[in-house]
Write an enzyme that holds these catalytic residues in place. Structure first.
Site, PDB file in Angstrom:
ATOM      1  N   CYS A 173       1.099  -0.989  -0.068  1.00  0.00           N
ATOM      2  CA  CYS A 173      -0.231   0.252   0.302  1.00  0.00           C
ATOM      3  C   CYS A 173       0.817   1.451   0.450  1.00  0.00           C
ATOM      4  O   CYS A 173       2.100   1.466  -1.011  1.00  0.00           O
ATOM      5  CB  CYS A 173      -1.109  -0.091   1.001  1.00  0.00           C
ATOM      6  SG  CYS A 173      -1.698   1.298   1.185  1.00  0.00           S
ATOM      7  N   ASP A 230      -9.654  -3.607  -7.096  1.00  0.00           N
ATOM      8  CA  ASP A 230      -8.588  -2.051  -5.939  1.00  0.00           C
ATOM      9  C   ASP A 230      -9.789  -0.954  -6.737  1.00  0.00           C
ATOM     10  O   ASP A 230      -9.633  -0.486  -7.207  1.00  0.00           O
ATOM     11  CB  ASP A 230      -7.336  -2.339  -5.911  1.00  0.00           C
ATOM     12  CG  ASP A 230      -6.739  -0.834  -5.201  1.00  0.00           C
ATOM     13  OD1 ASP A 230      -7.625  -0.392  -4.811  1.00  0.00           O
ATOM     14  OD2 ASP A 230      -6.248  -1.206  -4.620  1.00  0.00           O
ATOM     15  N   HIS A 262      -7.599  -4.440  -3.073  1.00  0.00           N
ATOM     16  CA  HIS A 262      -6.875  -3.719  -2.100  1.00  0.00           C
ATOM     17  C   HIS A 262      -6.388  -4.517  -0.981  1.00  0.00           C
ATOM     18  O   HIS A 262      -7.052  -5.157  -0.802  1.00  0.00           O
ATOM     19  CB  HIS A 262      -6.935  -2.527  -2.061  1.00  0.00           C
ATOM     20  CG  HIS A 262      -6.011  -1.560  -1.601  1.00  0.00           C
ATOM     21  ND1 HIS A 262      -4.644  -0.913  -2.231  1.00  0.00           N
ATOM     22  CD2 HIS A 262      -5.347  -0.852  -0.206  1.00  0.00           C
ATOM     23  CE1 HIS A 262      -3.836  -0.643  -1.494  1.00  0.00           C
ATOM     24  NE2 HIS A 262      -3.990   0.153  -0.182  1.00  0.00           N
TER      25      HIS A 262
END
Length: 294
Positions: A173, A230, A262
């Site tokens: 991330c 995502d 995600h």
């Protein structure tokens, strides 16, 4: 989760962590041990738990630009000349999952280091929501500072059993974006794996470049691992990155998992997709090996 919050209150004395000594004491105790409140909800327990048998693992401090930066490191006990991998956390900091990833690498013969790259701005564990965390900590972290702290980790690794001629980086991330940037920043990196790191976005004084901008001039081969579902890092963003990479010669690759969104590798969160996480891990190890980091 509530137990970690109680530990936080106890260690911090329910007061400000602005005092350097109190903050360092807290970080040393908490690094790699639990999850920030902002990460809620979490699953009952992490899916993967890696023990420390045969490893030297735990918290330490690395000198970087005049500051002692807390880090969690794992490496095979008593071994030297180890390939080195930098592990860059999500916005939630160096919690149990990130520490476990360093141990997974160490079990395979790596010296793995996960530094607290938010140490100057604040502690992710102190915030109950992602917007609060972003506003009070993440938005204040300069890219140049992060890259410098990672450089310091490489220096530490070289002095403590690591072979920095075999240097890799991986991140998740927020750390996925940093992975792209560090691969551009440090030409000594042999291979990188960026898990769902942002590719495009607004620039600022603290964030002067995005991954898509450095892609054409990138020399280090980066493996990008992304989820088709995502909603933040869209397939349009991925397409822009692929086009930018095609202008260069880094031989980087992007893999998109159709069934994932995600954070599909975060085995402590509901977003975890076991099959894709395992495939991504397998690809990461193969990528490192193919580029001389093993």
């Amino acid at each position: 989760m509530s137990n970690f919050k109680q530990d936080f209150d106890s260690l911090a004395g329910k007061t400000s962590l602005s005092d350097d000594v109190d903050r360092r004491t807290f970080l040393k105790a908490a690094l790699g041990t639990g999850f920030a409140a902002a990460v809620m909800p979490v699953t009952a327990q992490t899916v993967i738990k890696t023990d420390t048998a045969g490893l030297t693992a735990g918290s330490l401090e690395i000198q970087a630009n005049g500051l002692s930066v807390p880090a969690y490191r794992s490496q095979p006990e008593g071994k030297t000349n180890l390939p080195v991998v930098l592990v860059v956390s999500e916005i939630f900091g160096v919690h149990e999952h990130i520490a476990d990833i360093t141990r997974r690498f160490a079990k395979l013969g790596y010296l793995a280091i996960a530094p607290d790259l938010f140490v100057r701005e604040g502690n992710p564990a102190a915030f109950a929501s992602i917007p609060e965390l972003y506003k009070n900590v993440i938005s204040k972290v300069p890219d140049d500072q992060v890259l410098g702290d990672l450089d310091a980790c490489v220096v530490w690794a070289k002095e403590n059993g690591g072979n920095v001629d075999k240097l890799a980086i991986t991140g998740f991330c927020w750390g996925g974006r940093i992975t792209w940037l560090y691969a551009s920043h440090n030409p000594k990196v042999k291979a990188a794996a960026a898990w769902y790191g942002s590719l495009v976005g607004e620039k600022s004084e603290l964030m002067p470049k995005q991954a898509v901008e450095i892609a054409p001039s990138l020399k280090v081969p980066v493996l990008g691992l992304y989820g088709a579902k995502d909603q933040g890092i869209t397939q349009d963003h991925v397409a822009q990155m692929k086009a930018a990479l095609a202008k260069g010669n880094s031989k980087s690759e992007i893999v998109v998992y159709p069934n994932s969104g995600h954070a599909f590798n975060a085995d402590y969160r509901p977003s975890y997709v076991e099959a894709d996480a395992k495939d991504g891990w397998k690809r990461t190890l193969a990528w490192f090996k193919a580029h001389g980091v093993s």
